[in-house]
Scaffold this motif. Sequence first.
Motif, mmCIF file in Angstrom:
data_model
loop_
_atom_site.group_PDB
_atom_site.id
_atom_site.type_symbol
_atom_site.label_atom_id
_atom_site.label_comp_id
_atom_site.label_asym_id
_atom_site.label_seq_id
_atom_site.Cartn_x
_atom_site.Cartn_y
_atom_site.Cartn_z
ATOM 1 N N UNK A 35 0.810 -1.223 0.000
ATOM 2 C CA UNK A 35 0.000 0.000 0.000
ATOM 3 C C UNK A 35 0.842 1.272 0.000
ATOM 4 N N UNK A 36 2.040 1.178 0.560
ATOM 5 C CA UNK A 36 2.899 2.353 0.643
ATOM 6 C C UNK A 36 4.101 2.251 -0.296
ATOM 7 N N UNK A 37 4.001 1.369 -1.282
ATOM 8 C CA UNK A 37 5.085 1.214 -2.258
ATOM 9 C C UNK A 37 5.188 2.472 -3.105
ATOM 10 N N UNK A 38 6.318 2.636 -3.734
ATOM 11 C CA UNK A 38 6.547 3.807 -4.567
ATOM 12 C C UNK A 38 5.990 3.653 -5.984
ATOM 13 N N UNK A 71 2.058 -1.354 10.929
ATOM 14 C CA UNK A 71 3.045 -0.750 11.811
ATOM 15 C C UNK A 71 2.967 -1.367 13.197
ATOM 16 N N UNK A 72 4.043 -1.195 13.952
ATOM 17 C CA UNK A 72 4.073 -1.677 15.342
ATOM 18 C C UNK A 72 4.561 -0.540 16.231
ATOM 19 N N UNK A 73 3.793 -0.296 17.273
ATOM 20 C CA UNK A 73 4.130 0.750 18.224
ATOM 21 C C UNK A 73 5.350 0.319 19.035
ATOM 22 N N UNK A 74 6.286 1.215 19.196
ATOM 23 C CA UNK A 74 7.483 0.917 19.994
ATOM 24 C C UNK A 74 7.199 1.000 21.496
ATOM 25 N N UNK A 75 6.096 1.622 21.865
ATOM 26 C CA UNK A 75 5.749 1.758 23.282
ATOM 27 C C UNK A 75 4.910 0.577 23.775
ATOM 28 N N UNK A 82 -1.614 0.670 8.894
ATOM 29 C CA UNK A 82 -1.174 2.050 8.695
ATOM 30 C C UNK A 82 -1.942 2.622 7.513
ATOM 31 N N UNK A 83 -2.816 3.540 7.798
ATOM 32 C CA UNK A 83 -3.552 4.221 6.743
ATOM 33 C C UNK A 83 -2.845 5.528 6.431
ATOM 34 N N UNK A 84 -3.161 6.094 5.291
ATOM 35 C CA UNK A 84 -2.552 7.367 4.902
ATOM 36 C C UNK A 84 -2.845 8.421 5.969
ATOM 37 N N UNK A 99 7.351 0.897 10.718
ATOM 38 C CA UNK A 99 6.631 0.274 9.623
ATOM 39 C C UNK A 99 7.110 -1.170 9.482
ATOM 40 N N UNK A 100 6.190 -2.120 9.537
ATOM 41 C CA UNK A 100 6.537 -3.539 9.401
ATOM 42 C C UNK A 100 6.459 -4.006 7.954
ATOM 43 N N UNK A 101 5.533 -3.485 7.220
ATOM 44 C CA UNK A 101 5.354 -3.916 5.838
ATOM 45 C C UNK A 101 4.422 -2.982 5.113
ATOM 46 N N UNK A 102 4.459 -3.081 3.799
ATOM 47 C CA UNK A 102 3.582 -2.261 2.992
ATOM 48 C C UNK A 102 4.310 -1.471 1.922
ATOM 49 N N UNK A 103 5.641 -1.630 1.855
ATOM 50 C CA UNK A 103 6.418 -0.948 0.809
ATOM 51 C C UNK A 103 6.941 -1.937 -0.240
ATOM 52 N N UNK A 104 6.514 -3.169 -0.118
ATOM 53 C CA UNK A 104 7.033 -4.221 -0.997
ATOM 54 C C UNK A 104 6.585 -4.040 -2.445
#
Length: 113
Positions: A35-38, A71-75, A82-84, A99-104
């Motif tokens: 979803x967040x790929x270029x 995504x995964x929260x660090x806290x 992760x939506x726009x 970000x865990x995934x979504x740029x593949x």
Amino acid sequence: MHELGVLMEVVRIVEDAVREQSLTQVDRLVLQIGEMALVVPSYVEQCYPAAVQGTLLENTRLDIEIIPASGRCRQCHHVFHVAEGYVKCPCCQSYSWELLGGREFMIKEIAAC
């Protein structure tokens, strides 16, 4: 629109694989796009006929699978979609997340005869 150049490289890679495996025809090519790929999936679909024209993939059907952005929260370690426009964890409201995934952008499958 850089999608045409990206697709031409995909075609080169797939053609090399087809030749390496001594295949004669490819029926279907499956791409996975985050979803967040270029690259924009609708542009990929529009460019595909031009990218495969005159190649071994000319009569190949293109299927695109969209990989959700996560995504995964660090806290609090909450995993979320992760939506726009996301800037904070929906669970604890922390701004610290990864970000865990979504740029593949991957070739998932080459279906051949």
